[in-house]
Write a protein that holds these residues in place. Sequence first.
Motif: not given
Length: 351
Positions: A95-112
């Motif tokens: 619960k104390q973990a840092l927030p996840l990084p936010v990626v944009g629409t050009h992220d390689a995973r989202l593009v694929r």
Amino acid sequence: MPQMRVEETGDRARLRSWAGDAVYQRGQAYQQRGHVHDLAMSESGDLVAWVQGTSRYATRMRIGQQQFESDCSCPYGVACKHAVAVALAYLMRPKQALPLPVVGTHDARLVRLDRLAAPWSPTIEASGDPALEAFLGNLSHDELVTLMLELTQRFPEVRDALAVRQMLTTEDIGQLEADLSRRIAAACALSDWDDDWEDRDSPDFGPIRDGLQRLLDQGYADAIVQLGEQLLEAGMEQADQSHDEGETLTEIGSCLALVFTALPRSTLAPDEQLRFTIDALLRDPYDLCYGAQQVLAYPYPPEAWSVLANELLAQIATFAPVGGSFTRSYERERKANYAILALEKAGRTAE
């Protein structure tokens, strides 16, 4: 951006229900072994990660208040073990973990993932390199042919990629069937697999799946069903030797799902379609035929189910009384379960 967080116990229970026990357990094993990498969040609030299996898969997962949604670059596509692994990797964060990084629409995973969601087209995509596009655009037809032939000699993967494209664009359906038959035999020809799986090339069922889809789109359902028989037989032999945590089984199953999609569109009589489906399910000990459920849910007439019920009851009558070998008892029980289903569908509930 606020992070999604709900009670882990409730979410994990819903996740198991959504994916099913078998897929959930495989995804849990992936998460526990550290197969989820670079977990992040998209701008729309979806979880995004790479998941390492036989290949590296891009996976997107949305944890809603009432339901889960996912897509993945693996053959299974949705509700897969990779999505489960991503969800668990998030739900089990401290619960104390840092927030996840936010990626944009050009992220390689989202593009694929977005490219996989787009309909297949035989046109060649732009390379994205203006200088390279300009260079190729200035070559003559003969120079392009010479260049491609040179590349096929130097790089086997280029030769295979062109062969697949040639297969998928052919107008000769007989040739396409023959190519697919050869590819099924080749993909299921590996043997003596062992714990060194990660150092081996996994069978590539992508061209087979694409070819079956092309036949389906063109209306050649009978050809798909015929190839499906070969695929099931060869796939079961391959499954006997597969030690890759279920990746190959999933690939074979995704191809067979197209066979079961084609079955109701084939010229086989309704009772023959049901017979093909039940026979495949009874022969398959690896859950390759999960796509058969769509056939069992198809609105066949009661008469077709009645014919199947009579055949199964006749087969059950030839079995020895209960108390024989475990294998025979198990086979008898499976046939009895399908006979009960057929009787119910036929309206013969009294029996």
